[in-house]
Design a protein around this motif. Structure first.
Motif, mmCIF file in Angstrom:
data_model
loop_
_atom_site.group_PDB
_atom_site.id
_atom_site.type_symbol
_atom_site.label_atom_id
_atom_site.label_comp_id
_atom_site.label_asym_id
_atom_site.label_seq_id
_atom_site.Cartn_x
_atom_site.Cartn_y
_atom_site.Cartn_z
ATOM 1 N N ALA A 165 0.824 -1.215 0.000
ATOM 2 C CA ALA A 165 0.000 0.000 0.000
ATOM 3 C C ALA A 165 0.851 1.254 0.000
ATOM 4 O O ALA A 165 0.534 2.248 -0.675
ATOM 5 C CB ALA A 165 -0.931 -0.018 1.215
ATOM 6 N N ALA A 193 -0.546 6.619 -3.774
ATOM 7 C CA ALA A 193 -0.653 6.801 -2.322
ATOM 8 C C ALA A 193 -0.126 8.177 -1.929
ATOM 9 O O ALA A 193 0.978 8.566 -2.325
ATOM 10 C CB ALA A 193 0.120 5.714 -1.589
ATOM 11 N N ILE A 207 -1.277 8.296 3.632
ATOM 12 C CA ILE A 207 -1.276 6.826 3.583
ATOM 13 C C ILE A 207 0.115 6.290 3.892
ATOM 14 O O ILE A 207 0.280 5.300 4.617
ATOM 15 C CB ILE A 207 -1.762 6.348 2.206
ATOM 16 C CG1 ILE A 207 -3.231 6.743 2.005
ATOM 17 C CG2 ILE A 207 -1.580 4.830 2.073
ATOM 18 C CD1 ILE A 207 -3.787 6.340 0.650
#
Length: 383
Positions: free
Chosen positions: A188, A194, A198
């Motif tokens: 992620a 991102a 994040i």
């Protein structure tokens, strides 16, 4: 005084007391029988005159002769009683000494099963719960005691084995989702779309995930350190200290802590991996609970054929009553949980305590007046 010596003294004392009573009874019986067997010279005047007329002697001479015979008989009786008493006492002393020796041998024979139980208990105290007494012989009190002890060891062995198996299985099962979480967080954070929020969240979660992994590894090590080394071998603590100090050189430089080592030869018979973990945890504790510009001194050596490891660090003052708590799981100084510390998971010194106990070593920790802690580990003589 040892129980064997006390039993010998009790047996010898009882024998001498019984012998003294027996001598007294025999002496009284012999004296009574001799007194009863003495001739009765208290004859009447008519009898004396009849004897005098038959022998044709003077009455006074006859009385003197009778008195002389009585005195000689009494003297002989007294000599006999003295001889009986002296020889009886001498025989009591000789036989009593032999009885003391025999009592010592009997006590040793009786206490031999207890010695076997004691030796097994010592080995069990070193985490060798697989040991059993297996006492042979009739089903007397000692045999029942040994069988009861064996049964207790069996139950303890199963309980500890179940505990170790549970910790190992639980730690293994927890590692899998943590590894998956780490992978998902890394993926992620590496996504092109991102944003910084994040990535910051992923970094924080990765730090928490890493800390949980260290906690699980610590629990596994703690569970493993509770078992005696399966294949002990000679290990030089000087080599271990040099190797571990080199591993922590970068962390010490970052913390501003100067590490000083004095690694003299100190051979220990034990598990190399556990001993390395012991040194590693002590050095890590000395660096992380220090202050910038502080020092950490690590020394190894041998005194009286016993290997010695000494780790001393500067840092905050530790109260004497808090030292014991430092070696408990998830505890730290200042009355707080070590679980709250970002510098560790709170198992380092607990593992140190467990490893020293498994290796039958003496662990001592004292607080330095200027601050910091001095930890000394003294290992037993190599066999």
């Amino acid at each position: 005084m040892k129980l064997r010596t006390r039993l010998t003294l009790w047996y010898g004392g009882a024998f001498f007391a019984a012998g003294a009573v027996l001598i007294a009874v025999v002496y009284l019986i012999v004296r009574d029988r001799i007194a009863q067997n003495l001739p009765d010279f208290g004859a009447s005047t008519d009898e004396i005159l009849a004897v005098r007329s038959q022998l044709g002697v003077d009455e006074q001479e006859l009385l003197s002769f009778i008195q002389m015979a009585v005195d000689r008989q009494e003297a002989a009786n007294d000599a006999t009683l003295r001889a009986v008493l002296i020889w009886s006492v001498a025989a009591l002393v000789v036989v009593g000494l032999l009885a003391v020796v025999l009592g010592f041998l009997m006590a040793s024979r009786v206490l031999r099963p207890i010695d076997a139980i004691t030796d097994t208990a010592k080995r069990v105290a070193d985490r060798s719960l697989h040991e059993r007494i297996n006492l042979k012989g009739p089903g007397d009190e000692l045999k029942r005691l040994a069988d009861t002890f064996d049964g207790m060891l069996g139950r303890l062995d199963r309980a500890f084995e179940g505990q170790r198996r549970f910790v190992a299985n639980a730690s293994h099962e927890l590692k899998t989702p943590l590894a998956i979480n780490r992978t998902l967080l890394e993926v992620a954070a590496a996504e092109p779309g991102a944003d910084h929020r994040i990535r910051d969240l992923a970094a924080n979660l990765l730090a928490v995930n890493e800390r949980h992994e260290r906690l699980i590894d610590g629990l596994l090590t703690l569970a493993g350190s509770e078992q005696a080394p399966a294949d002990p071998a000679p290990v030089d603590l000087a080599d271990v200290v040099a190797h571990v100090a080199a591993q922590f050189a970068a962390e010490a430089d970052a913390a501003g802590v100067t590490v000083e080592t004095e690694a003299a030869e100190a051979v220990v018979v034990g598990d190399a991996a556990l001993l390395e973990r012991l040194v590693s945890n002590l050095i890590a504790n000395g660096i992380r609970h220090n202050h910038s510009g502080g020092t950490l001194r690590v020394a190894t050596g041998t005194a009286d054929r016993r290997a010695r490891l000494t780790v001393a660090n500067t840092g905050p003052v530790v109260a004497a009553y808090e030292i014991d708590a430092l070696f408990q799981p998830f505890r730290r100084g200042e009355g707080r949980d070590r679980i709250e510390s970002v510098r560790g998971v709170g198992l380092g010194l607990s593992i140190v305590d467990s490893v020293t106990r498994v290796h039958e070593a003496d662990l001592a920790a004292v607080s330095e007046p200027e601050g910091g802690l001095l930890v000394t580990v003294v290992f037993p003589e190599p066999a």
